[in-house]
Design an enzyme around this catalytic site. Structure first.
Site, PDB file in Angstrom:
ATOM      1  N   HIS A  30     -10.260  -1.319   4.066  1.00 47.70           N
ATOM      2  CA  HIS A  30      -9.065  -1.104   3.228  1.00 47.70           C
ATOM      3  C   HIS A  30      -9.605  -0.792   1.827  1.00 47.70           C
ATOM      4  O   HIS A  30      -9.489  -1.597   0.911  1.00 47.70           O
ATOM      5  CB  HIS A  30      -8.203  -2.362   3.252  1.00 47.70           C
ATOM      6  CG  HIS A  30      -6.798  -2.161   2.768  1.00 47.70           C
ATOM      7  ND1 HIS A  30      -6.371  -1.042   2.080  1.00 47.70           N
ATOM      8  CD2 HIS A  30      -5.694  -2.958   2.886  1.00 47.70           C
ATOM      9  CE1 HIS A  30      -5.096  -1.168   1.788  1.00 47.70           C
ATOM     10  NE2 HIS A  30      -4.655  -2.320   2.273  1.00 47.70           N
ATOM     11  N   THR A  65       0.847  -1.201   0.000  1.00 51.94           N
ATOM     12  CA  THR A  65       0.000   0.000   0.000  1.00 51.94           C
ATOM     13  C   THR A  65       0.878   1.245   0.000  1.00 51.94           C
ATOM     14  O   THR A  65       0.688   2.159  -0.814  1.00 51.94           O
ATOM     15  CB  THR A  65      -0.947  -0.023   1.221  1.00 51.94           C
ATOM     16  OG1 THR A  65      -1.582  -1.300   1.268  1.00 51.94           O
ATOM     17  CG2 THR A  65      -2.002   1.062   1.116  1.00 51.94           C
ATOM     18  N   ARG A 103      -2.431   4.897   7.512  1.00 51.14           N
ATOM     19  CA  ARG A 103      -2.719   3.545   8.015  1.00 51.14           C
ATOM     20  C   ARG A 103      -2.453   3.547   9.508  1.00 51.14           C
ATOM     21  O   ARG A 103      -1.412   4.050   9.954  1.00 51.14           O
ATOM     22  CB  ARG A 103      -1.856   2.492   7.326  1.00 51.14           C
ATOM     23  CG  ARG A 103      -1.966   1.129   8.000  1.00 51.14           C
ATOM     24  CD  ARG A 103      -1.214   0.046   7.307  1.00 51.14           C
ATOM     25  NE  ARG A 103      -1.848  -0.341   6.052  1.00 51.14           N
ATOM     26  CZ  ARG A 103      -1.453  -1.381   5.320  1.00 51.14           C
ATOM     27  NH1 ARG A 103      -0.441  -2.133   5.713  1.00 51.14           N
ATOM     28  NH2 ARG A 103      -2.061  -1.671   4.179  1.00 51.14           N
TER      29      ARG A 103
HETATM   30  N1   CP Z   1      -2.268  -5.615   0.699  1.00 46.82           N
HETATM   31  C1   CP Z   1      -1.685  -4.834   1.635  1.00 46.82           C
HETATM   32  O1   CP Z   1      -2.327  -4.014   2.304  1.00 46.82           O
HETATM   33  O2   CP Z   1      -0.324  -5.052   1.764  1.00 46.82           O
HETATM   34  P1   CP Z   1       0.624  -4.206   2.708  1.00 46.82           P
HETATM   35  O3   CP Z   1       0.216  -4.507   4.134  1.00 46.82           O
HETATM   36  O4   CP Z   1       2.019  -4.648   2.400  1.00 46.82           O
HETATM   37  O5   CP Z   1       0.407  -2.750   2.407  1.00 46.82           O
END
Ligand code: CP
Length: 299
Positions: free
Chosen positions: A127, A51, A99
């Site tokens: 998400h 992300t 996040r």
């Molecule tokens: N798919 C996803 O959110 O991966 P990351 O946690 O690496 O951002």
């Protein structure tokens, strides 16, 4: 122009994002991306590879500058609050991707910030940008979203990707089957809300993995970091695995998707099969997030 939850979006909004991602992908191929001015900040209080880096890459490809935040090197360590941190970063950039482990944190950031906020994942809640790229991937793989039978498999209790995606799939008329290890089922309240908002939605719990009629299996890992009891997480992780035998008799164009990271739930030999589409899915994050940034900044 905040992007906080898939539940805030209409089908028309999402279709716009899908079209914009398609356009961005073509522009990237033709080297004809129209540059825009601005600064994006990536305010991640939880770890991320896809992300965060895909938002940074998407922003760079659009000509924006990136301000990054490293939680462990920031004034969080001196006790600065989440809200004050958001206020500061809001003053240094034109759009924030945030996040945080707390559910509702992205909405709180949007209340505090004057500039747009994009939710890069808030605890086990939502998400939305992952769901947009997932829907984009399904449309690319299958030509349409409606009518596909999509099995959501894994830790459906804690995975925000699954909560967002179940909602998006139901909105677009896919048939959703929920398959989880015991105790990690998607909460009934979420399923009831989906049924209430989309009365014709086909969503049901399955007891066992059976991909014989599935078009897509969307798998996620056991979200160990969200368990109160780590030993319980370890015990489920040992047992939960997509065995290659599950692929016997699947449809020829069956696809396995995964938001990644994958740990042990998908054995490496599946990576080399024609069914594994998760790396391609992650790459679709670039055009989708380029479109999102553009839309959020330009309206
Ligand atoms: N798919 C996803 O959110 O991966 P990351 O946690 O690496 O951002």
């Amino acid at each position: 122009m905040d992007v906080i939850s898939i539940r805030d979006m209409s089908k028309e909004n999402i279709e716009d994002y899908l079209s914009l991602a398609e356009k961005m992908e073509k522009d990237l191929q033709n080297n004809s991306v129209k540059k825009i001015d601005g600064i994006i900040s990536t305010l991640f209080f939880e770890p991320s590879t896809r992300t965060k880096l895909s938002f940074q890459s998407a922003a760079e490809r659009l000509g924006l500058k990136v301000v990054d935040f490293i939680a462990s090197l920031s004034s969080l360590k001196k006790g600065e609050s989440f809200s004050d941190t958001v206020r500061m970063v809001d003053g240094y950039s034109d759009v924030i991707v945030v996040r945080h482990k707390l559910e509702g944190s992205a909405r709180r950031a949007a209340e505090v910030a004057e500039n747009p906020v994009i939710n890069g994942g808030d605890g086990g809640n939502q998400h939305p940008t992952q769901t947009l790229l997932d829907l984009y991937t399904i449309k690319k793989l299958k030509g349409k979203i409606a009518g596909n039978e999509v099995h959501l498999v894994g830790d459906l209790k804690h995975a925000r990707t699954m909560r967002s995606l179940a909602y998006g799939l139901a909105m677009f008329g896919a048939a959703v089957k929920l398959v989880a290890p015991k105790g990690l089922e998607m909460d009934l309240e979420m399923v009831e809300q989906i049924k209430k908002n989309f009365p014709s939605a086909k969503i049901e719990y399955l007891q066992n993995i059976d991909f014989s009629n599935a078009d897509i299996a969307y798998v996620c890992r056991i979200q160990e970091e969200r368990f109160a009891d780590k030993y319980e997480a370890m015990s489920v992780k040992k047992k939960f695995r997509i065995n290659p035998e599950y692929l016997t008799g699947v449809k020829d164009n069956f696809a396995i998707m995964h938001p990644l990271p994958k740990i042990d739930e998908i054995p490496p030999e599946i990576d080399d099969t024609k069914y594994a589409r998760y790396f391609e899915q992650a790459r679709n994050g670039i055009p989708m997030r380029m479109g999102l940034i553009k839309k959020v900044l330009e309206g």
